[in-house]
Design an enzyme around this catalytic site. Structure first.
Site, PDB file in Angstrom:
ATOM      1  N   SER A 302       3.523  -1.312  21.421  1.00  0.00           N
ATOM      2  CA  SER A 302       4.718  -1.613  22.224  1.00  0.00           C
ATOM      3  C   SER A 302       4.493  -1.306  23.701  1.00  0.00           C
ATOM      4  O   SER A 302       4.733  -2.148  24.564  1.00  0.00           O
ATOM      5  CB  SER A 302       5.910  -0.801  21.710  1.00  0.00           C
ATOM      6  OG  SER A 302       6.128  -1.037  20.348  1.00  0.00           O
ATOM      7  N   VAL A 352     -10.324   4.934  18.891  1.00  0.00           N
ATOM      8  CA  VAL A 352     -10.594   5.985  19.877  1.00  0.00           C
ATOM      9  C   VAL A 352     -11.207   7.211  19.206  1.00  0.00           C
ATOM     10  O   VAL A 352     -11.722   8.109  19.891  1.00  0.00           O
ATOM     11  CB  VAL A 352      -9.302   6.387  20.627  1.00  0.00           C
ATOM     12  CG1 VAL A 352      -8.802   5.241  21.487  1.00  0.00           C
ATOM     13  CG2 VAL A 352      -8.216   6.856  19.667  1.00  0.00           C
ATOM     14  N   LYS A 377       2.672   7.909  16.643  1.00  0.00           N
ATOM     15  CA  LYS A 377       3.884   8.390  17.314  1.00  0.00           C
ATOM     16  C   LYS A 377       5.055   8.658  16.373  1.00  0.00           C
ATOM     17  O   LYS A 377       6.075   9.177  16.814  1.00  0.00           O
ATOM     18  CB  LYS A 377       4.330   7.366  18.370  1.00  0.00           C
ATOM     19  CG  LYS A 377       3.270   7.033  19.410  1.00  0.00           C
ATOM     20  CD  LYS A 377       3.801   6.053  20.439  1.00  0.00           C
ATOM     21  CE  LYS A 377       2.751   5.695  21.469  1.00  0.00           C
ATOM     22  NZ  LYS A 377       1.722   4.794  20.958  1.00  0.00           N
ATOM     23  N   SER A 416       2.307  10.124  27.449  1.00  0.00           N
ATOM     24  CA  SER A 416       2.793  11.267  26.702  1.00  0.00           C
ATOM     25  C   SER A 416       4.262  11.046  26.310  1.00  0.00           C
ATOM     26  O   SER A 416       4.775   9.927  26.395  1.00  0.00           O
ATOM     27  CB  SER A 416       2.637  12.547  27.518  1.00  0.00           C
ATOM     28  OG  SER A 416       2.903  13.685  26.710  1.00  0.00           O
ATOM     29  N   LYS A 419       8.721  14.689  23.548  1.00  0.00           N
ATOM     30  CA  LYS A 419       8.593  15.535  22.351  1.00  0.00           C
ATOM     31  C   LYS A 419       7.483  16.578  22.512  1.00  0.00           C
ATOM     32  O   LYS A 419       7.339  17.472  21.671  1.00  0.00           O
ATOM     33  CB  LYS A 419       8.335  14.662  21.125  1.00  0.00           C
ATOM     34  CG  LYS A 419       9.533  13.798  20.757  1.00  0.00           C
ATOM     35  CD  LYS A 419       9.217  12.851  19.626  1.00  0.00           C
ATOM     36  CE  LYS A 419      10.457  12.038  19.242  1.00  0.00           C
ATOM     37  NZ  LYS A 419      10.949  11.178  20.336  1.00  0.00           N
ATOM     38  N   LYS A 431       0.639  15.814  21.204  1.00  0.00           N
ATOM     39  CA  LYS A 431       0.671  15.206  22.544  1.00  0.00           C
ATOM     40  C   LYS A 431       0.637  16.289  23.630  1.00  0.00           C
ATOM     41  O   LYS A 431       0.104  16.061  24.723  1.00  0.00           O
ATOM     42  CB  LYS A 431       1.918  14.339  22.702  1.00  0.00           C
ATOM     43  CG  LYS A 431       1.956  13.126  21.781  1.00  0.00           C
ATOM     44  CD  LYS A 431       0.788  12.175  22.006  1.00  0.00           C
ATOM     45  CE  LYS A 431       0.984  11.298  23.217  1.00  0.00           C
ATOM     46  NZ  LYS A 431      -0.086  10.281  23.339  1.00  0.00           N
ATOM     47  N   VAL A 457      11.759   4.592  23.752  1.00  0.00           N
ATOM     48  CA  VAL A 457      11.846   3.276  24.375  1.00  0.00           C
ATOM     49  C   VAL A 457      12.577   2.319  23.441  1.00  0.00           C
ATOM     50  O   VAL A 457      12.361   2.330  22.236  1.00  0.00           O
ATOM     51  CB  VAL A 457      10.456   2.713  24.752  1.00  0.00           C
ATOM     52  CG1 VAL A 457       9.884   3.467  25.935  1.00  0.00           C
ATOM     53  CG2 VAL A 457       9.496   2.772  23.582  1.00  0.00           C
ATOM     54  N   VAL A 464      14.671   3.699  16.665  1.00  0.00           N
ATOM     55  CA  VAL A 464      15.904   3.634  15.893  1.00  0.00           C
ATOM     56  C   VAL A 464      16.645   2.301  16.073  1.00  0.00           C
ATOM     57  O   VAL A 464      17.365   1.859  15.176  1.00  0.00           O
ATOM     58  CB  VAL A 464      16.819   4.827  16.279  1.00  0.00           C
ATOM     59  CG1 VAL A 464      17.419   4.643  17.665  1.00  0.00           C
ATOM     60  CG2 VAL A 464      17.908   5.028  15.260  1.00  0.00           C
ATOM     61  N   GLU A 552      12.225  17.081  13.358  1.00  0.00           N
ATOM     62  CA  GLU A 552      13.194  16.593  14.340  1.00  0.00           C
ATOM     63  C   GLU A 552      14.023  17.746  14.897  1.00  0.00           C
ATOM     64  O   GLU A 552      14.225  18.761  14.244  1.00  0.00           O
ATOM     65  CB  GLU A 552      14.144  15.577  13.687  1.00  0.00           C
ATOM     66  CG  GLU A 552      13.787  14.155  13.960  1.00  0.00           C
ATOM     67  CD  GLU A 552      14.868  13.195  13.496  1.00  0.00           C
ATOM     68  OE1 GLU A 552      14.825  12.041  13.930  1.00  0.00           O
ATOM     69  OE2 GLU A 552      15.734  13.592  12.698  1.00  0.00           O
TER      70      GLU A 552
END
Length: 659
Positions: A302, A352, A377, A416, A419, A431, A457, A464, A552
């Protein structure tokens, strides 16, 4: 065949207009004489009537030529406006002057008042013919829409230029089955006035009442230059009316400033954020991207794909996309090939986590700038598979950083997340370790390493928003983890603009942070999305709370207390100062973490806490069982809803049968 029919219609219309104009010239001359002699036909001297008819053929030829020059037979009179009125006025004045000259030069005899009267009557007759067609056409369209029962009553919010143009186009269009009933504007001076015959009935506080009075079906926001905060406030009022809501794009999106009905779109979630778009210094971005070799890891994701899009538009010397997922890489490759024919594009499938592959890529292409967007992520998934989060995020970043440093990369920008601040999950903690890696490497090599930290984003994979949309499409329920959970949001293009701006500002070692405005309550977001889809929360679409997921927290922070803040030339972007830590101890612990994560032995959470002291490890829970219970609860609710719908359907069928 279709073109032939259109040509015939056009030929018929032009022929009709020419014949009408000939008749109008004769009638204008006769009315001018009648007016001069007080509308007593028998009082008109014969010599004046003879003179009028004598010069009429020449007058007709010259006037038709003048009308042709002023495009009187080429205009679309259904959309006539100020320009067409000016053309008619100029043509009729010139026709009257030429008519007077021809009579005087050829020794004709007419009363002096005849000439101005002729011009006035000609103007009135020509204007009425053109605009009567427009009025009749509009009335016919309204009658057809009313007869078919599909006409919609519309309220326009905004009495400015955009609103005026929109009203005019809706009124004129034969394709729209809408009627503008009223206009809303906060300017007190405009209330009570009319725009194209439509009254400005009040300010935003009158929206709900006006919707009831005028039986409004649809509200259109014509406020392209108004702030996002004001748009949000007005939308929240409009949602109370149960009308469908549409809007024009912002003025920054309307490049040429034109307003058309085709630009009207549905209200989107980002309209409810109430935050202005990030302002970016494009010149500084172009200055360091143009003519450079750019490498983007995770270029099919994204964020990564949007980085590629924006960089491609700034004329890089070469753009290299690295992604492990071939489908994503293929999609962005094909898109960029279509849009940017001259772009030197290289698309590579690589991980990577592969040291040799990343070194080989850096050695071969020698990128000037690297944007590192490759990462796992998804928070709950990484809680279940913490070793994968560490292997991909931490050591994938470390390998990419080393390859960049060893091959003379000038700038390295890490993507980054908020979070990473006081993390309560593996993804955020991983991260934060990545941020520590780039800050340590910035101190010991020539490459400028920086990080860009931002929140959620809109519309990204795993976010969500797509989940809520899918749940609403399926009839619900919409799942929210907790009634008080809040998040910061931004659009993908905004996030990428920040990333590019960070590269321009980078001196090395900084963590760039976006001022994302007010946090958004997820429950409110869910309710708003349900309303925007035309449903009533809890009545049409239920909302259920599934409980906070593993890892969370109720709110995300964007900055650690120790970091402080520094300003940048862009007021929306700030810099967090680097946090000091023992680098030698850091890499010793990192080596132990690598060994444990790759060997799949033991629990790495305690080791991560040693590296990131701000990582708050939550109480151990049976994650798999938790997830299974939630899925079972959702399944039971869906089955119950389907059972109720079936009973309702059977009941209605029984009633129809008995009848």
């Amino acid at each position: 065949m279709k073109k032939l029919i259109i040509d015939k219609k056009l030929w018929f219309r032009r022929t009709f207009l020419i014949l009408y104009d000939i008749a109008a010239m004769a009638l204008a001359g006769l009315l001018a004489l009648l007016t001069r002699f007080e509308f007593r036909f028998y009082s008109i001297e014969i010599k004046y009537l003879d003179s009028m008819w004598k010069f009429m053929p020449l007058n007709i030829l010259l006037t038709l030529f003048i009308f042709y020059l002023f495009r009187m037979y080429q205009s679309l009179w259904a959309y006539a406006g100020i320009t067409e009125v000016q053309n008619i006025l100029s043509a009729c004045v010139m026709s009257a002057l030429v008519h007077m000259l021809e009579i005087l030069v050829l020794d004709g005899h007419m009363p002096r008042t005849y000439y101005p009267l002729y011009g006035v009557y000609l103007l009135l007759l020509i204007l009425s013919s053109r605009f009567l067609y427009r009025v009749l056409r509009m009335k016919r369209n309204q009658w057809i829409a009313k007869r078919d029962g599909n006409i919609k009553n519309v309220m326009i919010i905004g009495a400015g230029e955009a609103g005026s143009t929109l009203i005019k186009e809706i009124t004129n269009s034969r394709f729209l089955t809408t009627t503008v009933k009223c206009v809303i504007d906060d300017d007190q001076d405009k209330i009570g006035s009319f725009i194209h015959g439509i009254k400005v009935v009040g300010n935003r506080n009158f929206i709900t009442e006006a919707a009831n009075i005028y039986n409004i079906d649809q509200i259109i926001l014509a406020l392209p230059s108004v702030s996002r905060k004001t748009i949000k406030e007005i939308i929240l009022i409009c949602k109370e009316t149960n009308c469908t809501i549409k809007t024009l794009p912002g003025i920054y999106q309307m490049v040429n400033g034109d307003v058309t009905i085709n630009q009207v779109r549905d209200i989107d979630v980002e309209d409810l954020l109430g935050r202005e778009p990030v302002e970016v210094d494009l010149e500084s971005i172009i200055g360091y991207v143009t003519g450079k070799v750019i490498l983007v890891t995770g270029g099919g994701g994204s964020i990564g794909s949007e980085i590629c899009r924006q960089i491609a538009g700034h004329h890089p010397k070469q753009l290299i996309i690295v992604d492990f997922y071939e489908n994503n890489a293929y999609e962005i490759q094909q898109e960029l090939i279509r849009k940017y024919k001259q772009l030197d594009l290289v698309v590579l499938i690589a991980s990577v986590r592969n040291t040799n592959r990343m070194n080989q890529i850096m050695e071969q292409y020698h990128p000037d700038i690297v944007y590192h967007a490759a990462a796992h992520k998804h928070v709950p998934l990484m809680e279940v598979s913490p070793n994968e989060a560490v292997k991909n995020n931490v050591f994938g970043t470390l390998k990419t950083v080393r390859a960049a440093a060893d091959n003379g990369v000038k700038k390295f920008v890490l993507i980054s997340t908020d979070k990473a601040v006081n993390p309560t999950n593996i993804m955020g903690a991983s991260k934060r370790i990545c941020e520590m890696i780039i800050q340590s490497y910035n101190r010991k090599c020539a490459t400028e390493f920086v990080a860009v930290r931002f929140g959620n984003v809109l519309g990204s994979n795993g976010s969500v928003i797509p989940l809520f949309r899918k749940q609403i499409e399926e009839g619900g329920p919409v799942t929210v983890t907790h009634p008080d959970i809040v998040r910061y949001f931004m659009t993908i293009p905004e996030a990428v603009s920040l990333v590019l701006q960070a590269g321009a500002y980078a001196k090395g070692g900084e963590i760039f942070i976006l001022n994302m405005g007010e946090p958004v309550r997820i429950l409110d977001l869910a309710k708003n999305m349900i309303r925007l889809s035309g449903f009533v929360p809890e009545e049409d679409i239920p909302i259920i709370f599934t409980g906070i997921r593993p890892g969370e927290k109720l709110y995300e922070e964007v900055l650690m207390d120790e970091e402080g803040l520094q300003e940048t030339p862009n007021k929306m972007i700030r810099i967090g100062k680097p946090i000091e830590f023992d680098e030698e101890e850091f890499y010793i612990r990192l080596a132990r973490l690598k060994e444990v994560s790759y060997n799949e032995t033991g629990d790495i959470r305690e080791m991560i806490h040693e590296i990131v002291p701000t990582y708050i490890r939550q109480e151990e829970t049976k994650i798999e069982e938790d997830l299974e219970k939630k899925q079972n609860a959702l399944w039971d609710l869906k089955m119950e809803r389907k059972s109720q719908e079936m009973k309702s359907f059977i009941g209605k069928t029984g009633e129809n049968t008995s009848r």
